[in-house]
Design a protein around this motif. Structure first.
Motif, PDB file in Angstrom:
ATOM      1  N   CYS A  30       0.829  -1.204   0.000  1.00 13.90           N
ATOM      2  CA  CYS A  30       0.000   0.000   0.000  1.00 13.90           C
ATOM      3  C   CYS A  30       0.865   1.257   0.000  1.00 13.90           C
ATOM      4  O   CYS A  30       0.606   2.198  -0.753  1.00 13.90           O
ATOM      5  N   MET A  31       1.903   1.273   0.844  1.00 14.11           N
ATOM      6  CA  MET A  31       2.794   2.440   0.913  1.00 14.11           C
ATOM      7  C   MET A  31       3.589   2.588  -0.392  1.00 14.11           C
ATOM      8  O   MET A  31       3.855   3.709  -0.831  1.00 14.11           O
TER       9      MET A  31
ATOM     10  N   THR B 156       4.873   9.971   1.946  1.00 17.60           N
ATOM     11  CA  THR B 156       4.734   8.553   2.287  1.00 17.60           C
ATOM     12  C   THR B 156       5.306   8.267   3.663  1.00 17.60           C
ATOM     13  O   THR B 156       4.760   7.445   4.419  1.00 17.60           O
ATOM     14  N   LEU B 157       6.387   8.941   4.012  1.00 20.30           N
ATOM     15  CA  LEU B 157       7.011   8.742   5.330  1.00 20.30           C
ATOM     16  C   LEU B 157       6.048   9.154   6.438  1.00 20.30           C
ATOM     17  O   LEU B 157       5.897   8.437   7.437  1.00 20.30           O
ATOM     18  N   PHE B 158       5.383  10.287   6.288  1.00 20.69           N
ATOM     19  CA  PHE B 158       4.452  10.756   7.314  1.00 20.69           C
ATOM     20  C   PHE B 158       3.201   9.881   7.383  1.00 20.69           C
ATOM     21  O   PHE B 158       2.703   9.586   8.474  1.00 20.69           O
TER      22      PHE B 158
ATOM     23  N   GLY C 194      -2.511  11.249  14.504  1.00 22.09           N
ATOM     24  CA  GLY C 194      -1.542  11.844  13.593  1.00 22.09           C
ATOM     25  C   GLY C 194      -2.152  12.455  12.355  1.00 22.09           C
ATOM     26  O   GLY C 194      -1.424  12.869  11.448  1.00 22.09           O
ATOM     27  N   VAL C 195      -3.488  12.537  12.306  1.00 23.04           N
ATOM     28  CA  VAL C 195      -4.161  13.052  11.113  1.00 23.04           C
ATOM     29  C   VAL C 195      -3.904  14.538  10.927  1.00 23.04           C
ATOM     30  O   VAL C 195      -3.687  15.019   9.808  1.00 23.04           O
ATOM     31  N   TYR C 196      -3.915  15.279  12.053  1.00 21.38           N
ATOM     32  CA  TYR C 196      -3.704  16.732  11.963  1.00 21.38           C
ATOM     33  C   TYR C 196      -2.327  17.040  11.384  1.00 21.38           C
ATOM     34  O   TYR C 196      -2.185  17.925  10.528  1.00 21.38           O
ATOM     35  N   THR C 197      -1.309  16.311  11.832  1.00 24.48           N
ATOM     36  CA  THR C 197       0.053  16.519  11.310  1.00 24.48           C
ATOM     37  C   THR C 197       0.108  16.214   9.818  1.00 24.48           C
ATOM     38  O   THR C 197       0.734  16.943   9.043  1.00 24.48           O
ATOM     39  N   MET C 198      -0.588  15.134   9.409  1.00 27.38           N
ATOM     40  CA  MET C 198      -0.597  14.763   7.995  1.00 27.38           C
ATOM     41  C   MET C 198      -1.308  15.812   7.159  1.00 27.38           C
ATOM     42  O   MET C 198      -0.879  16.131   6.046  1.00 27.38           O
TER      43      MET C 198
END
Length: 283
Positions: free
Chosen positions: A65-66, A128-130, A159-163
Motif C-alpha cells: 500500500c505504501m 509517504t514517510l508521514f 496523527g491526522v492533523y500533522t498529515m
C-alpha cells in the motif's frame, strides 16, 4: 481496453519522439516525458484495480500500500511539474522566439526534466514517510480502488492533523506554485498572440498551445477538487469518480489530444506507417 489504449498510445508517442527527426524539439521531449509519467501512473493503479473489481474486493499489505502510494505521489507530482515546464517552454517559444534556441537547449531540457523527477521523488517520499507513521487502530478497510491519501487518513486514529498540515505545506510547491507559473505564462502568451497582426500567425500560435492547455485544465481541475478544495457535500463515490478521471482517463486521453491536434506528430506517424507499408510490400 482503456488501460491497453493508454499503454499503446503513450508508447507510440515515446517511439515517435525518439525516432523521428521532426520531433527532436524541446516541446516533444517534454511530451515524451509526460507519456512516461502516464504509463507509470496507470500501471500503478489499473492492474490492482481490475483485480479488486473482478474479485469484489481485495487485500493489500501495508508495504504494498505504501509502495503504491509512493509511486502514485511521484507520478502525480512529476506530471504537475512537467506541465509547468511545458507552459514555460511555450512561453519562451511565443514571447521570446529569437532567444528560444539559446534558452531551451538540449542540456537545459534534460536538466529541467531531471529536476521534475528528483523533486517528485523527494516530495513523495516525505508524504509517504508521514502517512506510514499514522496509527491505524480501526477496521483497516480502504473504501477506494487504490491506496490514496484521503481514504488512508480517514481510517487513521492519530496523527491526522500533522498529515493534513504536511499535505497543505506540500501543496504549495506541487500545486499552487505550478498553477501560478502556468497562469502567468499563459497570460503573457495570450497577450503576445493578440498582438500578432496576421490572423494565420495567431491561429498557428493558439494551435500549438491549445493541446497543452486542455490537458492542464482537465488535470488540475480534478486534482484540486479532490485534494485542495473538496466540497463539504462531496460523497465518497464522487471522490472516487474524480480520482478515476486523473488516474485512468487523463493518461488515456493525453496522447489522443497531442496526436490529433499536432500536425508534426501526425506527419511523423504517417511517415512511419508509409515505411512499414513499403517494407511489407517489398517482403
Amino acid at each position: 481496453m482503456i488501460y491497453c489504449g493508454t499503454i499503446c498510445g503513450n508508447l507510440l508517442i515515446i517511439t515517435l519522439v525518439s525516432t523521428s527527426k521532426n520531433l527532436h524539439a524541446p516541446m516533444y521531449f517534454f511530451i515524451s516525458q509526460l507519456s512516461i509519467t502516464d504509463i507509470f501512473l496507470t500501471s500503478n493503479i489499473v492492474p490492482n484495480m481490475l483485480h479488486i473489481l473482478l474479485n469484489n474486493g481485495g487485500t493489500i499489505t501495508v508495504i504494498s500500500c505504501m509502495t503504491q502510494l509512493y509511486v502514485f505521489g511521484t507520478t502525480e507530482a512529476s506530471e504537475c511539474l512537467l506541465l509547468t515546464v511545458m507552459s514555460y517552454d511555450r512561453y519562451v517559444a511565443i514571447c521570446n522566439p529569437l532567444l528560444y534556441s539559446s534558452i531551451m537547449t538540449k542540456t537545459c531540457c534534460v536538466i529541467l526534466a531531471a529536476m521534475c523527477w528528483v523533486l517528485s521523488f523527494f516530495f513523495s517520499f516525505i508524504e509517504t514517510l508521514f502517512i506510514s507513521n499514522l496509527t491505524f487502530c480501526g477496521p483497516n478497510i480502504i473504501d477506494h480502488f487504490f491506496c490514496d491519501l484521503v481514504p488512508l487518513m480517514k481510517i487513521a486514529c492519530s496523527g491526522v492533523y500533522t498529515m493534513e498540515l504536511v499535505n497543505y505545506i506540500l501543496s504549495f510547491p506541487l500545486l499552487l506554485s505550478p498553477i501560478t507559473i502556468i497562469i502567468i505564462s499563459y497570460t503573457n502568451i495570450i497577450v503576445t498572440i493578440l498582438r500578432f497582426q496576421s490572423r494565420i500567425s495567431r491561429q498557428k500560435a493558439f494551435s500549438t498551445c491549445s493541446s497543452h492547455l486542455i490537458v492542464v485544465i482537465i488535470f488540475y481541475v480534478t486534482l484540486l477538487s479532490v485534494y485542495i478544495f473538496p466540497t463539504g457535500g462531496q460523497t465518497l463515490n464522487t471522490s472516487k469518480l474524480l480520482s478515476l478521471l486523473y488516474t485512468v482517463f487523463t493518461p488515456f486521453i493525453n496522447p489522443i489530444i497531442y496526436s490529433l491536434r499536432n500536425k508534426e506528430i501526425k506527419k511523423s506517424l504517417q511517415e512511419i506507417f508509409n515505411k512499414y507499408c513499403i517494407c511489407c510490400y517489398i517482403l
